[in-house]
Design a protein around this motif. Structure first.
Motif, PDB file in Angstrom:
ATOM      1  N   UNK A  18       0.825  -0.950   0.009  1.00 34.35           N
ATOM      2  CA  UNK A  18      -0.220  -0.106   0.058  1.00 34.35           C
ATOM      3  C   UNK A  18       0.777   1.331  -0.351  1.00 34.35           C
ATOM      4  N   UNK A  19       2.089   1.196  -0.251  1.00 35.77           N
ATOM      5  CA  UNK A  19       3.087   2.219  -0.270  1.00 35.77           C
ATOM      6  C   UNK A  19       3.592   2.580   1.014  1.00 35.77           C
ATOM      7  N   UNK A  20       4.605   3.350   1.233  1.00 35.29           N
ATOM      8  CA  UNK A  20       5.077   3.770   2.625  1.00 35.29           C
ATOM      9  C   UNK A  20       5.450   2.751   3.685  1.00 35.29           C
ATOM     10  N   UNK A  21       5.474   1.550   3.253  1.00 41.41           N
ATOM     11  CA  UNK A  21       5.776   0.600   4.240  1.00 41.41           C
ATOM     12  C   UNK A  21       4.525  -0.021   4.806  1.00 41.41           C
ATOM     13  N   UNK A  22       3.305   0.296   4.352  1.00 41.45           N
ATOM     14  CA  UNK A  22       2.115  -0.209   4.756  1.00 41.45           C
ATOM     15  C   UNK A  22       1.586  -1.200   3.889  1.00 41.45           C
ATOM     16  N   UNK A  23       0.689  -2.093   4.534  1.00 39.23           N
ATOM     17  CA  UNK A  23       0.106  -3.189   3.797  1.00 39.23           C
ATOM     18  C   UNK A  23      -1.405  -2.924   3.633  1.00 39.23           C
ATOM     19  N   UNK A  24      -1.986  -3.525   2.892  1.00 40.84           N
ATOM     20  CA  UNK A  24      -3.489  -3.472   2.549  1.00 40.84           C
ATOM     21  C   UNK A  24      -4.064  -4.865   2.738  1.00 40.84           C
ATOM     22  N   UNK A  25      -5.269  -5.046   3.427  1.00 42.48           N
ATOM     23  CA  UNK A  25      -5.757  -6.291   3.798  1.00 42.48           C
ATOM     24  C   UNK A  25      -6.869  -6.516   2.833  1.00 42.48           C
ATOM     25  N   UNK A  26      -6.793  -7.691   2.256  1.00 40.25           N
ATOM     26  CA  UNK A  26      -8.213  -7.901   1.342  1.00 40.25           C
ATOM     27  C   UNK A  26      -8.410  -9.588   1.471  1.00 40.25           C
ATOM     28  N   UNK A  27      -9.260 -10.072   0.744  1.00 38.84           N
ATOM     29  CA  UNK A  27      -9.550 -11.460   0.728  1.00 38.84           C
ATOM     30  C   UNK A  27      -9.512 -12.004  -0.595  1.00 38.84           C
ATOM     31  N   UNK A  28      -8.755 -13.069  -0.921  1.00 38.52           N
ATOM     32  CA  UNK A  28      -8.743 -13.512  -2.105  1.00 38.52           C
ATOM     33  C   UNK A  28      -7.979 -15.147  -2.156  1.00 38.52           C
ATOM     34  N   UNK A  29      -8.131 -15.544  -3.382  1.00 30.63           N
ATOM     35  CA  UNK A  29      -7.716 -16.915  -3.809  1.00 30.63           C
ATOM     36  C   UNK A  29      -8.044 -17.326  -5.016  1.00 30.63           C
ATOM     37  N   UNK A  30      -7.619 -18.261  -5.665  1.00 31.49           N
ATOM     38  CA  UNK A  30      -7.632 -18.367  -6.992  1.00 31.49           C
ATOM     39  C   UNK A  30      -9.120 -18.666  -7.253  1.00 31.49           C
ATOM     40  N   UNK A  31      -9.801 -19.586  -7.021  1.00 34.53           N
ATOM     41  CA  UNK A  31     -11.478 -20.315  -7.131  1.00 34.53           C
ATOM     42  C   UNK A  31     -11.991 -19.045  -6.737  1.00 34.53           C
ATOM     43  N   UNK A  32     -11.900 -18.393  -5.516  1.00 32.35           N
ATOM     44  CA  UNK A  32     -12.649 -17.474  -5.071  1.00 32.35           C
ATOM     45  C   UNK A  32     -12.584 -16.230  -6.014  1.00 32.35           C
ATOM     46  N   UNK A  33     -11.589 -15.935  -6.772  1.00 30.13           N
ATOM     47  CA  UNK A  33     -11.208 -14.827  -7.591  1.00 30.13           C
ATOM     48  C   UNK A  33     -12.281 -15.018  -8.699  1.00 30.13           C
ATOM     49  N   UNK A  34     -12.221 -16.171  -9.190  1.00 30.24           N
ATOM     50  CA  UNK A  34     -13.004 -16.694 -10.332  1.00 30.24           C
ATOM     51  C   UNK A  34     -14.470 -16.608  -9.900  1.00 30.24           C
ATOM     52  N   UNK A  35     -14.883 -16.989  -8.795  1.00 28.83           N
ATOM     53  CA  UNK A  35     -16.367 -16.782  -8.293  1.00 28.83           C
ATOM     54  C   UNK A  35     -16.632 -15.241  -8.395  1.00 28.83           C
ATOM     55  N   UNK A  36     -15.645 -14.582  -7.862  1.00 27.80           N
ATOM     56  CA  UNK A  36     -15.965 -13.072  -7.800  1.00 27.80           C
ATOM     57  C   UNK A  36     -16.147 -12.511  -9.441  1.00 27.80           C
ATOM     58  N   UNK A  37     -15.244 -12.882 -10.178  1.00 28.71           N
ATOM     59  CA  UNK A  37     -15.593 -12.312 -11.516  1.00 28.71           C
ATOM     60  C   UNK A  37     -16.827 -12.790 -12.101  1.00 28.71           C
ATOM     61  N   UNK A  38     -17.112 -14.094 -12.058  1.00 30.56           N
ATOM     62  CA  UNK A  38     -18.248 -14.846 -12.675  1.00 30.56           C
ATOM     63  C   UNK A  38     -19.348 -14.071 -11.990  1.00 30.56           C
ATOM     64  N   UNK A  39     -19.522 -13.778 -10.698  1.00 28.39           N
ATOM     65  CA  UNK A  39     -20.606 -13.131 -10.178  1.00 28.39           C
ATOM     66  C   UNK A  39     -20.854 -11.465 -10.736  1.00 28.39           C
ATOM     67  N   UNK A  40     -19.574 -10.917 -10.974  1.00 32.65           N
ATOM     68  CA  UNK A  40     -19.728  -9.565 -11.565  1.00 32.65           C
ATOM     69  C   UNK A  40     -20.056  -9.719 -12.852  1.00 32.65           C
ATOM     70  N   UNK A  41     -19.963 -10.672 -13.765  1.00 33.53           N
ATOM     71  CA  UNK A  41     -20.194 -10.704 -15.056  1.00 33.53           C
ATOM     72  C   UNK A  41     -21.636 -11.419 -15.460  1.00 33.53           C
ATOM     73  N   UNK A  42     -21.803 -12.075 -14.342  1.00 35.77           N
ATOM     74  CA  UNK A  42     -23.265 -12.950 -14.582  1.00 35.77           C
ATOM     75  C   UNK A  42     -24.519 -12.099 -14.259  1.00 35.77           C
ATOM     76  N   UNK A  43     -25.741 -12.562 -14.875  1.00 31.36           N
ATOM     77  CA  UNK A  43     -27.010 -11.738 -14.895  1.00 31.36           C
ATOM     78  C   UNK A  43     -27.409 -12.380 -13.366  1.00 31.36           C
ATOM     79  N   UNK A  44     -28.509 -11.557 -12.799  1.00 31.06           N
ATOM     80  CA  UNK A  44     -29.021 -11.822 -11.316  1.00 31.06           C
ATOM     81  C   UNK A  44     -29.657 -13.024 -11.477  1.00 31.06           C
TER      82      UNK A  44
END
Length: 304
Positions: A18-44
Motif C-alpha cells: 500500500x506504499x510507505x511500508x504499509x500493507x493493504x488487507x483483502x481476501x482472495x484466492x484463485x477459485x474465489x477470484x474466479x467466483x468473484x468475476x463470474x458473479x460480477x459478469x453474470x446476470x442476477x
C-alpha cells in the motif's frame, strides 16, 4: 434463464503493498477470484456459491461478510472450531508478483472432510469449478472424496471446469502433483490450463501439445491461456481457434489475470456466447484487471 455456479477451493487473507511500508488487507484466492468475476459478469438470474471451510475467528467472519456483500453465496461454507484462514503476501516488481504464504493450519484444508455436505453442494449446482490449488491443499483421501463427486457431476451432464494452476510448493513431490492434476482433468469436461505452467511441469513444447494431452485424458473442451499470445480453444473435437489477448495500457499487477479470465469466460459461455466469443470477453476482462492493484477490482471497472 439462470442457474447455479459453485466454485470450490480456498479463500485467503491477502496482504498487498500500500506504499510507505504499509500493507493493504483483502481476501482472495484463485477459485474465489474466479467466483468473484463470474458473479460480477453474470446476470442476477445466476447464483454463485463458494464452497470452502473457514475458522471461527474474527477474520473468518469478516471474510464471509465480504463474500455476502459481493453477492456470493456462503451457505455451503463450513466453519471449523479453532481454525483460521490462510494468509499470503504479494510482493510486486515491474507488475509481476511473487507470493509468500502462511497456510499450514488453514481451515480450507478440511473443505472435503464432510462428504455428504460436499455432495449436496455439488448436486445443487449446474457448473462446478475447481483448481489444482484446491487439490494441492487437500490430503490424498480428501482429494479422492472431491474427485469422486466431480466425476459424478460430469457423468450427470454438469459443466465441470478445472484450472490446473500448478503450484509445486503445495505438493509433497512432482510425481504425485502431476498424477493428481491429471486425475483432476479426467474429472472435468472443460480444462483451462496456462501454457507456462504446462510447459514448465509437463514439458509441453507447444500449445498444441497441451491440447492433445488433455484431450487424451478424456477432456472434451480445452482452453489454453498463453499470456500476451492470447488463448487457444479446442472444443468438442473441432479445429482449434486462436483468440488474441487484449493489450492493456499499463501493466500494474498480474495477480488474478487467469482467474478473472476464467470467471468472465464461464459467465459468457453460459449466457450463450460461442467459446471464441467467451474467450474474447475473458481476455477483455483480464486486460482491465491487470491494470489495477490486487486480485479483486470493482465490478464497475469491468467491460460490459
Amino acid at each position: 434463464m439462470g442457474g447455479r455456479l459453485l466454485s470450490i477451493g480456498e479463500c485467503m487473507v491477502e496482504l498487498s503493498q500500500a506504499g510507505e511500508g504499509l500493507l493493504r488487507k483483502g481476501f482472495a484466492g484463485d477459485t474465489f477470484n474466479t467466483a468473484w468475476y463470474a458473479r460480477a459478469c453474470l446476470t442476477a438470474e445466476w447464483l454463485v456459491d463458494y464452497f470452502t471451510a473457514v475458522g471461527d475467528d474474527p477474520l473468518s467472519s469478516e471474510m464471509l461478510t465480504m463474500m455476502k456483500q459481493a453477492g456470493i453465496g456462503t451457505g455451503y461454507v463450513r466453519r471449523i472450531e479453532g481454525k483460521t484462514p490462510g494468509l499470503y503476501l504479494i510482493t510486486l516488481k515491474n507488475g509481476e508478483r511473487t507470493f509468500s504464504y502462511w497456510r499450514d493450519t488453514a481451515a480450507a484444508k478440511q473443505l472435503a472432510n464432510d462428504a455428504d455436505h460436499l455432495r449436496s453442494a455439488v448436486e445443487a449446482a449446474d457448473i462446478v469449478y475447481f483448481s489444482g490449488i484446491t487439490l494441492g491443499i487437500l490430503a490424498p483421501e480428501a482429494v479422492e472424496t472431491l474427485l469422486a463427486e466431480l466425476r459424478r457431476a460430469k457423468a450427470a451432464g454438469k459443466i465441470v471446469a478445472f484450472d490446473p494452476n500448478i503450484r509445486p510448493r503445495l505438493w509433497p513431490n512432482k510425481d504425485y502433483m502431476l498424477r493428481t492434476i491429471e486425475a483432476g482433468a479426467r474429472a472435468a469436461n472443460l480444462v483451462l490450463p496456462s501454457f507456462d505452467d504446462e510447459t514448465a511441469h509437463f514439458g509441453d513444447a507447444a500449445v498444441t501439445d497441451t491440447i492433445a494431452r488433455y484431450h487424451g485424458l478424456g477432456v472434451e473442451n480445452v482452453v489454453v491461456k498463453n499470456g500476451a499470445e492470447g488463448a487457444t480453444l479446442s472444443f468438442g473435437g473441432a479445429e482449434a481457434v486462436q483468440v488474441p489477448a487484449v493489450k492493456t495500457t499499463e501493466l500494474v499487477d498480474t495477480t488474478s489475470a487467469g482467474d478473472s479470465f476464467n470467471g468472465a469466460f464461464l459467465s459468457a459461455l453460459v449466457r450463450g456466447a460461442s467459446p471464441a466469443e467467451a474467450a474474447a470477453y475473458g481476455a477483455a476482462v483480464a486486460s482491465v484487471v491487470i491494470g489495477h492493484h490486487g486480485a479483486l477490482i470493482s465490478p464497475t471497472l469491468l467491460p460490459g
